[in-house]
Design a protein around this motif. Structure first.
Motif, PDB file in Angstrom:
ATOM      1  N   PRO A   1     -11.975  91.661  91.755  1.00 35.16           N
ATOM      2  CA  PRO A   1     -10.830  92.448  91.276  1.00 35.16           C
ATOM      3  C   PRO A   1      -9.629  92.291  92.201  1.00 35.16           C
ATOM      4  CG  PRO A   1     -12.844  93.750  91.203  1.00 35.16           C
ATOM      5  CD  PRO A   1     -13.181  92.495  91.946  1.00 35.16           C
TER       6      PRO A   1
ATOM      7  N   TYR B   1      -8.849  92.986  87.172  1.00 31.01           N
ATOM      8  CA  TYR B   1      -9.112  91.580  87.505  1.00 31.01           C
ATOM      9  C   TYR B   1      -7.894  90.697  87.237  1.00 31.01           C
ATOM     10  CZ  TYR B   1     -14.082  92.751  87.719  1.00 31.01           C
ATOM     11  OH  TYR B   1     -15.288  93.297  88.073  1.00 31.01           O
TER      12      TYR B   1
ATOM     13  N   THR C   1      -8.466  92.248  81.294  1.00 31.00           N
ATOM     14  CA  THR C   1      -9.238  92.643  82.471  1.00 31.00           C
ATOM     15  C   THR C   1     -10.516  93.384  82.132  1.00 31.00           C
ATOM     16  OG1 THR C   1      -9.165  93.860  84.568  1.00 31.00           O
ATOM     17  CG2 THR C   1      -7.781  94.689  82.779  1.00 31.00           C
TER      18      THR C   1
END
Length: 780
Positions: free
Chosen positions: A54, A192, A200
């Motif tokens: 992340p 992310y 994400t």
């Protein structure tokens, strides 16, 4: 295009070999559409996915700042729905859903289009006023209002939206599921690095699907148990869960700390093994010989060595006298006298009966080294000539563009041992080049060469020669420990006395009077007997990139190309692309400020004879202005050069700007550097140029460069086309970790060179070495 080694690494047969679950292809784990979307992010195996950490973590209760969003930026924001309205489209059939989201102060519009009102009902139901969620898309503008069109989103009630469709939830939940939902709502949300192909939260879903089924046996442990215990670091699987699915902030912080240690430890182990292997091979001791060539050279030097040169010289003298190969990096400020230090070391080897080779990255630099060495040696470098001193040696040059006769003579002198010093370019690496008693290899501007290239030259010797690597690009200590970690480091900071220094000014290209004054200032220097460089990023307007002599170190934030006036006093106007030698040369010849001034040119497409002639004309003053590419970046030494104009200066990185500036102010005449740019004030590029103008301290600029640019750039990844395996380690801020890992890795390799007791570490090392074809740290 990916490097061959990386392509091989992702080949299914290779990826699965000995790597267990982590080597599985994502096509085997997920549906083809998802695997293809992940593949667009460069993720092809389970290991790739789990190492896609992340970028940051969000708090469901903390909204993003919408005011900072930039047009055309792909963003992920957390915000609350303020209003939502569905209406028919005015000029064509269909409906439009307009949703306003807010951070409490600013707003952003979400726009969804549908064939009819009913096709938008799903989104309208999920995006009710008061709902908080995460929204991703590319920021655009419509009638002056920023918006995301058909964004993907995830509401914190657990619903997802994907453009014009989404997945529906439903059904009753039990008490345990309800408590689990409450617990999840309080956890940090991993954000992310994502793309338009996959948002994400979809990446998060994929990661969790893999992570939930992994066991400790699936995840190799690269860090030795005693190292983890000493630094209170979690094991590999616990850290993966902590970084991807943390319960609280402490979880992901501990996980990141662990992976920083892991990256540092694996890297330092690679370097420690490389160093240990080199040191295991004996070298011929080359002790200093009193009364020899080196002493004669010292006696004829027209200047006194600086304290730094003497100190480094003593270190080299001692290491050359040992039967173990010297492996040393010599870094120093532009003009600090590295060549003299290297030449004294080469003469020590010649005194001891050996030969020395100096490898330079360009023909211009090789020619410059040849001239400098011959001038410094005088009769001491004229063996075989009537003017030679009694104990003279011979200095020869080998380059790819030499004529056949000159090349045969140079090859014969090197092979017979008549030439004590051989200077050359990549041509030295040719199989036909023989240097039988090669005792010392000097590699200049190491960042232009790879590990294999320097080792290929060393391999020409029957016994491993000593190695001295030189660079005029100042390197912060932690970068030296990562980029050149198999070498010990010496530094020259002190400049020779008599240097007048250089003043630097940033010239806005959209200020006509500033531009006009630039050329007037250049003329003043010429009239006063100086020489002037005008540096362009490329040769011709048709070329998409820079001169082939040196990689273009852009470091740019994408600013507009520089603007140049066609005539003095004319308003600067946009050019088609970057400044090019073939365009700038005729433009300068038409300037009233440079009337009757002869202007030459030099670039990578010229032959070596043409380059030599251009430099000779420039040095003599026949053509006091030289329009050139970065071919003059290193090694060129014209003491009367006093002014440099760098066009499109934002196109160069700080280290390259500093190298270019080092070509002026090398004599008693003060230097003036004028960096012309169209970069807007406040941009990263302009900030970099401001830092460049404020200090001539290359080490301070190196630290600034490290702060302003990505880690991969600093380690050479972006310049070489490779991606970097250092995902979390930061060489500027993680110096204590690098120091600790380096000491531990060297100690481990000393007692277990083959890592037989550390199978997880051995696997990680093998993958790193293979991934970059044994040259992971090559800085080209």
């Amino acid at each position: 295009m990916e490097p061959v080694a990386r392509q091989l690494r992702h080949d299914l047969a290779f990826a699965g070999a000995g790597r267990g679950r982590l080597g599985n292809s994502l096509e085997r784990e997920f549906d083809p559409r998802t695997a293809k979307a992940l593949g667009k992010l460069g993720l092809r195996t389970v290991d790739d996915l789990l190492r896609h950490y992340p970028r940051r973590y969000a708090d469901r209760g903390r909204l993003s700042t919408l005011n900072d969003l930039q047009l055309d930026e792909h963003v992920t924001v957390i915000a609350r729905v303020a209003t939502a309205d569905t209406r028919p489209m005015r000029n064509r059939r269909g409906a439009i859903l307009t949703v306003q989201i807010t951070d409490g102060t600013d707003t952003l519009t979400l726009t969804f289009f549908g064939k009819h009102r009913g096709s938008l009902e799903f989104h309208a139901r999920k995006l009710r006023p008061g709902v908080t969620g995460m929204f991703t898309g590319t920021v655009s503008s419509y009638r002056g209002t920023r918006q995301l069109t058909h964004p993907d989103y995830e509401t914190f009630g657990g619903e997802h939206g994907q453009g014009t469709s989404g997945t529906r939830g439903g059904g009753a939940v039990g008490p345990s599921e309800e408590q689990e939902a409450v617990d999840r709502a309080e956890r940090p949300i991993p954000i992310y690095p994502a793309g338009q192909s996959i948002p994400t939260w979809k990446i998060r879903t994929c990661v969790e699907a893999v992570l939930d089924t992994l066991t400790n046996e699936d995840v190799p442990e690269p860090l030795p148990a005693d190292y983890r215990q000493a630094h209170q670091l979690p094991d590999a699987l616990t850290a993966l869960r902590g970084i991807h699915s943390p319960h609280n902030e402490e979880d992901w912080r501990r996980a990141r700390e662990r992976f920083r240690h892991e990256e540092a430890f694996v890297l330092q182990t690679v370097l420690a093994q490389r160093r240990a292997a080199a040191l295991e091979t004996p070298a011929v001791a080359r002790p200093a010989r009193p009364g020899g060539l080196r002493d004669a050279f010292d006696a004829r030097l027209p200047f006194e060595l600086t304290a730094g040169q003497r100190e480094v010289g003593e270190t080299l003298e001692a290491e050359l006298a040992e039967p173990a190969p010297m492996m040393r990096l010599l870094q120093g400020e532009v003009g600090s006298g590295k060549t003299v230090v290297a030449l004294r070391a080469m003469l020590q080897v010649v005194d001891a009966g050996g030969q020395a080779a100096l490898l330079a990255p360009t023909e211009v630099l090789a020619q410059q080294h040849l001239r400098t060495i011959r001038e410094l040696l005088g009769p001491l470098g004229e063996a075989g000539m009537l003017t030679a001193a009694d104990e003279a040696t011979r200095v020869v040059l080998l380059t790819g563009s030499m004529g056949a006769a000159a090349r045969r003579t140079a090859l014969a002198d090197a092979a017979s041992g008549a030439a004590g010093i051989v200077v050359g370019t990549h041509a030295l690496l040719s199989e036909v080049v023989q240097i039988p008693d090669l005792g010392l290899v000097v590699v200049d501007e190491q960042h232009r060469f790879g590990v294999e290239q320097r080792d290929a030259l060393r391999a020409k010797a029957e016994v491993t020669p000593h190695l001295l690597v030189m660079t005029a690009t100042p390197i912060p200590r932690t970068v030296a420990m990562t980029s050149f970690g198999d070498l010990e480091t010496s530094t020259l900071r002190e400049l020779p006395q008599g240097r007048a220094g250089v003043s630097t000014t940033v010239v806005p290209a959209d200020r006509p009077r500033w531009v006009e004054r630039t050329w007037e200032r250049l003329r003043q220097e010429i009239d006063d007997g100086g020489r002037a460089y005008v540096v362009c990023p490329r040769i011709s307007a048709t070329e998409p990139a820079a001169d082939g002599d040196a990689p273009l170190d852009t470091g740019t934030d994408g600013g507009e190309p520089a603007q140049l006036p066609l005539e003095t006093g004319e308003s600067a106007r946009p050019r088609s692309g970057m400044a090019a030698v073939e365009e700038v040369l005729p433009m300068l010849r038409e300037l009233p400020a440079l009337e009757d001034v002869f202007i030459g040119q030099m670039h990578g497409r010229m032959s070596s004879e043409e380059k030599d002639a251009a430099m000779a004309d420039f040095a003599s003053g026949r053509t006091p202005v030289l329009v050139a590419t970065t071919v003059i970046e290193v090694g060129v030494d014209v003491p009367d050069a006093s002014v440099m104009v760098i066009l499109d200066a934002e196109r160069f990185g700080l280290s390259q700007l500093h190298q270019l500036r080092g070509r002026i102010g090398r004599g008693s005449r003060p230097g003036v550097c004028l960096a012309m740019t169209a970069a807007p004030p406040g941009s990263t590029a302009f900030e970099r140029l401001t830092a460049f103008a404020q200090t001539a301290d290359g080490f301070a600029l190196a630290e600034t460069d490290l702060r302003l640019r990505r880690e991969g750039d600093v380690l050479g990844a972006s310049q070489s086309g490779r991606s970097t395996s250092l995902r979390l380690l930061r060489v500027l801020t993680d110096a204590p970790i690098i120091d600790t890992a380096r000491a531990a890795a060297r100690e481990l390799v000393a007692r277990d060179p083959g890592l037989s007791g550390q199978p997880g570490l051995a696997r990680a090392v093998a993958e790193m070495v293979d991934e970059d074809a044994a040259a992971y740290l090559e800085r080209t």
